[in-house]
Scaffold this active site. Structure first.
Site, PDB file in Angstrom:
ATOM      1  N   LEU A 147       0.851  -1.188   0.000  1.00  0.00           N
ATOM      2  CA  LEU A 147       0.000   0.000   0.000  1.00  0.00           C
ATOM      3  C   LEU A 147       0.887   1.238   0.000  1.00  0.00           C
ATOM      4  O   LEU A 147       1.778   1.370   0.852  1.00  0.00           O
ATOM      5  CB  LEU A 147      -0.925   0.005   1.211  1.00  0.00           C
ATOM      6  CG  LEU A 147      -2.017   1.085   1.267  1.00  0.00           C
ATOM      7  CD1 LEU A 147      -3.188   0.606   2.114  1.00  0.00           C
ATOM      8  CD2 LEU A 147      -1.496   2.415   1.814  1.00  0.00           C
ATOM      9  N   ASP A 169      -8.845  11.437   0.992  1.00  0.00           N
ATOM     10  CA  ASP A 169      -8.144  12.592   1.524  1.00  0.00           C
ATOM     11  C   ASP A 169      -7.673  12.232   2.922  1.00  0.00           C
ATOM     12  O   ASP A 169      -8.484  12.046   3.837  1.00  0.00           O
ATOM     13  CB  ASP A 169      -9.084  13.797   1.568  1.00  0.00           C
ATOM     14  CG  ASP A 169      -8.397  15.056   2.070  1.00  0.00           C
ATOM     15  OD1 ASP A 169      -7.233  14.986   2.500  1.00  0.00           O
ATOM     16  OD2 ASP A 169      -9.041  16.135   2.041  1.00  0.00           O
ATOM     17  N   ASN A 205       3.876   7.563   2.419  1.00  0.00           N
ATOM     18  CA  ASN A 205       4.578   8.609   1.686  1.00  0.00           C
ATOM     19  C   ASN A 205       3.828   9.936   1.693  1.00  0.00           C
ATOM     20  O   ASN A 205       4.452  11.001   1.593  1.00  0.00           O
ATOM     21  CB  ASN A 205       4.782   8.155   0.230  1.00  0.00           C
ATOM     22  CG  ASN A 205       5.142   9.312  -0.678  1.00  0.00           C
ATOM     23  OD1 ASN A 205       6.256   9.815  -0.658  1.00  0.00           O
ATOM     24  ND2 ASN A 205       4.172   9.771  -1.471  1.00  0.00           N
ATOM     25  N   TYR A 230       5.920  21.716   9.881  1.00  0.00           N
ATOM     26  CA  TYR A 230       6.431  20.686   8.967  1.00  0.00           C
ATOM     27  C   TYR A 230       7.631  19.962   9.570  1.00  0.00           C
ATOM     28  O   TYR A 230       7.663  18.725   9.640  1.00  0.00           O
ATOM     29  CB  TYR A 230       6.818  21.297   7.626  1.00  0.00           C
ATOM     30  CG  TYR A 230       7.477  20.301   6.704  1.00  0.00           C
ATOM     31  CD1 TYR A 230       6.722  19.303   6.097  1.00  0.00           C
ATOM     32  CD2 TYR A 230       8.854  20.342   6.460  1.00  0.00           C
ATOM     33  CE1 TYR A 230       7.322  18.365   5.267  1.00  0.00           C
ATOM     34  CE2 TYR A 230       9.457  19.410   5.631  1.00  0.00           C
ATOM     35  CZ  TYR A 230       8.694  18.424   5.041  1.00  0.00           C
ATOM     36  OH  TYR A 230       9.288  17.489   4.226  1.00  0.00           O
ATOM     37  N   LYS A 258       8.012  15.931  10.844  1.00  0.00           N
ATOM     38  CA  LYS A 258       9.000  14.975  10.340  1.00  0.00           C
ATOM     39  C   LYS A 258       9.918  14.465  11.446  1.00  0.00           C
ATOM     40  O   LYS A 258      10.450  13.350  11.348  1.00  0.00           O
ATOM     41  CB  LYS A 258       9.798  15.611   9.202  1.00  0.00           C
ATOM     42  CG  LYS A 258       8.960  15.899   7.960  1.00  0.00           C
ATOM     43  CD  LYS A 258       8.257  14.639   7.438  1.00  0.00           C
ATOM     44  CE  LYS A 258       7.442  14.885   6.193  1.00  0.00           C
ATOM     45  NZ  LYS A 258       6.770  13.666   5.691  1.00  0.00           N
ATOM     46  N   VAL A 305      13.795  17.054  -2.834  1.00  0.00           N
ATOM     47  CA  VAL A 305      13.582  16.103  -3.923  1.00  0.00           C
ATOM     48  C   VAL A 305      12.797  16.812  -5.019  1.00  0.00           C
ATOM     49  O   VAL A 305      11.886  17.600  -4.737  1.00  0.00           O
ATOM     50  CB  VAL A 305      12.812  14.858  -3.433  1.00  0.00           C
ATOM     51  CG1 VAL A 305      12.681  13.827  -4.556  1.00  0.00           C
ATOM     52  CG2 VAL A 305      13.503  14.243  -2.226  1.00  0.00           C
ATOM     53  N   THR A 332      10.122  17.212  -6.846  1.00  0.00           N
ATOM     54  CA  THR A 332       8.724  16.791  -6.903  1.00  0.00           C
ATOM     55  C   THR A 332       7.834  18.030  -6.848  1.00  0.00           C
ATOM     56  O   THR A 332       8.324  19.160  -6.789  1.00  0.00           O
ATOM     57  CB  THR A 332       8.355  15.880  -5.711  1.00  0.00           C
ATOM     58  OG1 THR A 332       8.401  16.662  -4.501  1.00  0.00           O
ATOM     59  CG2 THR A 332       9.309  14.707  -5.583  1.00  0.00           C
TER      60      THR A 332
END
Length: 256
Positions: free
Chosen positions: A6, A57, A84, A149, A153, A182, A184
């Site tokens: 998953l 969501d 992720n 943020y 993490k 990264v 993205t």
């Protein structure tokens, strides 16, 4: 019963790359994100494996429970969970909408823990399985102007290592992968590429390869990219208030 990996946040970036690399290894997949159309487009690219799509969501309070119910209804057993999904906010704390910060914590922390709790008991019972949590080098330090943020993490890193220690010798592996910047859509969502803080951009491919290799070796956590070594292994050894002051000097560029 279908056995599958998953992957959350699978509609783009690191999540989509996890899907591609896991499919290449022969894993059936469950792809989870808000954008069903993008998930279905990705699913069509993944030949030779069974792919299920769940539109959800993860900022919703009962998101993990909804995903768990879908898995049960579809007869899917998760043998690898890749948490992720996540996003960031930056700027002065008092200027960031409270609702945005709340959603950030729901996705980055609450859904991650909820999904892990949904699948780990079964893995322990079977004596096999794995969990990969996508963190960040921001989690190693104190990050002014990324207060929520960075702290989210830090939670991901400490939570992952705690479970890694708990589950050693019981057949279930846990890994935190903690990349620097990264290439993205993360920076499109956060609103500025200055959030990379001058770091060299890694590719999703390199991050996923490091994560899967680290899980196989039961490393506990991996920091992809040699340039990220000082951030992860040297700075955290300094006094924490000094780190907070240094962090403010480093990150304040995002305000301009």
């Amino acid at each position: 019963m279908i056995t599958a990996a998953l992957v959350t946040g699978a509609s783009s970036g690191i999540g989509a790359e996890f899907a591609r690399q896991l499919a290449a290894r022969g894993h059936n997949l469950v792809l989870v994100a808000r954008s069903v159309d993008r998930l279905e487009t990705l699913a069509k690219e993944l030949d030779g494996v069974h792919v299920e799509v769940i539109g959800q969501d993860l900022a919703e309070p009962d998101a993990a429970a909804r995903v768990e119910r879908e898995l049960e209804a579809r007869g899917i057993q998760v043998d690898l969970l890749v948490n992720n999904a996540g996003f960031g906010t930056t700027g002065r704390f008092e200027e960031i909408p409270a609702e945005r910060e709340r959603d950030e914590l729901m996705v980055n922390v609450v859904a991650l823990v909820g999904l892990t709790h949904a699948v780990v008991p079964g893995m322990v019972e079977r004596g096999s399985g794995g969990v990969i949590n996508v963190g960040s080098t921001a989690g190693f330090n104190i990050a002014p102007y990324f207060a929520t943020y960075g702290s989210s993490k830090t939670f991901v890193l400490n939570f992952s290592l705690a479970l890694w220690s708990e589950l050693r010798g019981r057949g279930v592996k846990v890994l935190a992968v903690t990349p620097g910047p990264v290439e993205t859509a993360f920076f499109d969502v956060i609103g500025t590429r200055k959030a990379a803080i001058g770091g060299r951009m890694a590719t999703p491919r390199a991050v996923v390869e490091a994560a899967l290799r680290g899980l196989e070796r039961d490393r506990g956590y991996v920091v992809p990219g040699a340039a990220n070594f000082p951030m992860a292994h040297l700075m955290p050894r300094r006094p924490r208030k000094l780190l907070a002051r240094i962090g403010r000097l480093v990150t304040r560029s995002v305000l301009t």
